[in-house]
Write an enzyme that holds these catalytic residues in place. Structure first.
Site, short mmCIF file in Angstrom:
data_model
loop_
_atom_site.label_atom_id
_atom_site.label_comp_id
_atom_site.label_asym_id
_atom_site.label_seq_id
_atom_site.Cartn_x
_atom_site.Cartn_y
_atom_site.Cartn_z
N GLY A 82 -22.57 -19.79 -11.32
CA GLY A 82 -21.68 -18.66 -11.56
C GLY A 82 -21.96 -17.45 -10.68
CB SER A 91 -24.83 -4.87 -14.70
OG SER A 91 -23.96 -5.19 -13.64
CB ALA A 122 -14.95 -16.04 -18.53
NE ARG A 138 -17.99 -20.43 -31.88
CZ ARG A 138 -18.89 -19.47 -31.82
NH1 ARG A 138 -20.15 -19.75 -32.08
NH2 ARG A 138 -18.55 -18.23 -31.48
CB THR A 139 -12.28 -20.17 -32.46
OG1 THR A 139 -13.60 -19.73 -32.75
CG2 THR A 139 -11.30 -19.63 -33.48
CG ASP A 192 -13.72 -12.24 -13.67
OD1 ASP A 192 -14.60 -11.92 -12.85
OD2 ASP A 192 -13.72 -11.87 -14.85
CG ASN A 229 -12.72 -8.17 -12.89
OD1 ASN A 229 -11.63 -7.84 -12.41
ND2 ASN A 229 -13.54 -8.98 -12.27
CE LYS A 273 -15.02 -8.77 -17.49
NZ LYS A 273 -15.24 -10.15 -17.10
P1 NAP Z 1 -16.09 -13.84 -24.48
O1 NAP Z 1 -14.70 -13.30 -24.33
O2 NAP Z 1 -17.03 -13.19 -25.44
O3 NAP Z 1 -15.95 -15.41 -24.88
C1 NAP Z 1 -17.08 -16.16 -25.25
C2 NAP Z 1 -16.70 -17.63 -25.40
O4 NAP Z 1 -17.88 -18.37 -25.69
C3 NAP Z 1 -15.70 -17.92 -26.54
O5 NAP Z 1 -14.87 -18.98 -26.17
C4 NAP Z 1 -16.65 -18.36 -27.68
O6 NAP Z 1 -16.04 -19.23 -28.61
C5 NAP Z 1 -17.69 -19.13 -26.88
N1 NAP Z 1 -18.95 -19.22 -27.62
C6 NAP Z 1 -19.83 -18.22 -27.86
N2 NAP Z 1 -20.89 -18.72 -28.57
C7 NAP Z 1 -20.66 -20.04 -28.76
C8 NAP Z 1 -21.37 -21.09 -29.39
N3 NAP Z 1 -22.56 -20.88 -29.98
N4 NAP Z 1 -20.86 -22.35 -29.38
C9 NAP Z 1 -19.67 -22.58 -28.78
N5 NAP Z 1 -18.92 -21.63 -28.16
C10 NAP Z 1 -19.42 -20.38 -28.16
O7 NAP Z 1 -16.86 -13.84 -23.08
P2 NAP Z 1 -16.24 -13.99 -21.59
O8 NAP Z 1 -16.00 -12.64 -21.04
O9 NAP Z 1 -15.12 -14.95 -21.66
O10 NAP Z 1 -17.50 -14.57 -20.81
C11 NAP Z 1 -17.98 -15.89 -21.04
C12 NAP Z 1 -19.20 -16.15 -20.16
O11 NAP Z 1 -18.81 -16.16 -18.80
C13 NAP Z 1 -20.28 -15.07 -20.28
O12 NAP Z 1 -21.56 -15.69 -20.31
C14 NAP Z 1 -20.13 -14.23 -19.02
O13 NAP Z 1 -21.36 -13.69 -18.60
C15 NAP Z 1 -19.64 -15.28 -18.03
N6 NAP Z 1 -18.83 -14.70 -16.94
C16 NAP Z 1 -19.28 -14.86 -15.66
C17 NAP Z 1 -18.55 -14.35 -14.62
C18 NAP Z 1 -19.05 -14.55 -13.22
O14 NAP Z 1 -18.68 -13.77 -12.34
N7 NAP Z 1 -19.86 -15.55 -12.99
C19 NAP Z 1 -17.36 -13.66 -14.85
C20 NAP Z 1 -16.92 -13.51 -16.17
C21 NAP Z 1 -17.68 -14.02 -17.22
P3 NAP Z 1 -15.22 -18.64 -29.88
O15 NAP Z 1 -13.84 -18.28 -29.36
O16 NAP Z 1 -15.18 -19.77 -30.84
O17 NAP Z 1 -15.98 -17.45 -30.38
#
Ligand code: NAP
Length: 279
Positions: free
Chosen positions: A242, A18, A134, A155-156, A105, A90, A69
């Site tokens: 980001g 982190s 996110a 994707r889903t 966020d 968060n 989260k």
């Molecule tokens: P999460 O709840 O695990 O969601 C992941 C998402 O990515 C889901 O929609 C998933 O689709 C999709 N995904 C994963 N692998 C994939 C693939 N191979 N092809 C297509 N879609 C795929 O994660 P999250 O908390 O929402 O975070 C998402 C990203 O945002 C992370 O990389 C995180 O580090 C980043 N983030 C950044 C900040 C920032 O401050 N910049 C804040 C929050 C999050 P499915 O539903 O189909 O599985």
């Protein structure tokens, strides 16, 4: 007697990589705050026990990252309205022995767009890739800016539908080649999938052409310039990384913990100091 430093931590599993300890360290330095912040690896089955330590006064506030989260929402004493709507926390604010969940966020994303676009992008057509926590925060954030249309592509498809239901003018689509039309119409495109994280993968199908009037924000910040961002830059789009959202959501966390105005904080300096570590 020297006053005791306030203690904060980011909890997750894994959490070793982190950027938050470095980010908050810089922030405390900039604001001359007597506080420290560390990363605490907390496995899911130990989350309840860890929160007991927080209630006993060991920490004055927490940042929360994956996988806690959503799970943590049922273990707290209260949730602010946006955290309820997004369904994810968060940031935990400690008040006596009580713990309150927030989601910064959303504010971080709105503030990032304001910073880069010189104002709030209202009434825009928005395309959000992803349907996890996110994406939910991004959808509610863009809804709060009165977006004219919010397309959630995932994707889903079932998960995209549940995010689209969170907002007015929401629509769900599969994340595939048929996204061409929605992509062409969008003013703002936000990647909220984890695709591109520590890889050169691009979440936007190749059939989707980007145009120079579009704004592309990638929530993934490792690497700092993702494949999607590079493609957007080459298409002449306004491109935002980001790391800005990470910085701004942290400022909102500090404001909640310390009850102070953080408007004077130099977000640019924090971004510049962290950028080499995100590359
Ligand atoms: P999460 O709840 O695990 O969601 C992941 C998402 O990515 C889901 O929609 C998933 O689709 C999709 N995904 C994963 N692998 C994939 C693939 N191979 N092809 C297509 N879609 C795929 O994660 P999250 O908390 O929402 O975070 C998402 C990203 O945002 C992370 O990389 C995180 O580090 C980043 N983030 C950044 C900040 C920032 O401050 N910049 C804040 C929050 C999050 P499915 O539903 O189909 O599985």
């Amino acid at each position: 007697m020297k006053p005791q430093a306030a203690r904060y931590a980011v909890i997750g599993d894994p959490v070793e990589h982190s950027l938050s300890p470095r980010l908050f360290g810089l922030l405390f330095e900039q604001l001359k705050l007597n506080a420290n912040y560390r990363a605490e690896r907390v496995p899911t089955d130990q989350l309840g026990a860890f929160l007991k330590r927080v209630r006993a006064g060991e920490f004055q506030g927490l940042s929360v990252t994956l996988p806690h989260k959503v799970t943590i929402t049922s273990l707290l004493d209260g949730l602010e309205q946006q955290a309820v709507r997004i369904g994810a926390v968060n940031c935990v604010r400690v008040e006596g022995k009580k713990l309150f969940g927030h989601n910064t966020d959303l504010g971080g994303l709105v503030r990032t767009l304001h910073h880069h676009l010189g104002g709030h992008p209202t009434r825009k057509k928005v395309l959000i890739l992803g349907a996890g926590g996110a994406a939910r925060a991004a959808a509610v954030a863009m809804g709060s800016l009165s977006a004219a249309e919010i397309v959630i592509a995932n994707r889903t498809l079932a998960r995209a539908k549940s995010v689209a239901e969170l907002v007015d003018h929401g629509q769900a689509l599969p994340l595939d080649n048929d996204l061409r039309t929605a992509c062409a119409k969008a003013d703002v495109i936000i990647n909220a999938t984890s695709v591109g994280l520590l890889s050169r993968a691009d979440p936007l199908p190749e059939t989707c052409a980007l145009r120079s009037h579009q704004v592309v924000l990638d929530l993934v910040y490792r690497p700092l310039e993702t494949a999607l961002m590079r493609r957007a830059r080459e298409s002449g789009c306004t491109v935002i990384d980001g790391l800005w959202v990470l910085v701004y959501q942290a400022l909102f966390q500090l404001a909640l913990w310390e009850g102070r105005d953080v408007e004077a904080v130099q977000a640019e300096a924090l971004h510049a100091a962290l950028a080499p570590e995100a590359r």
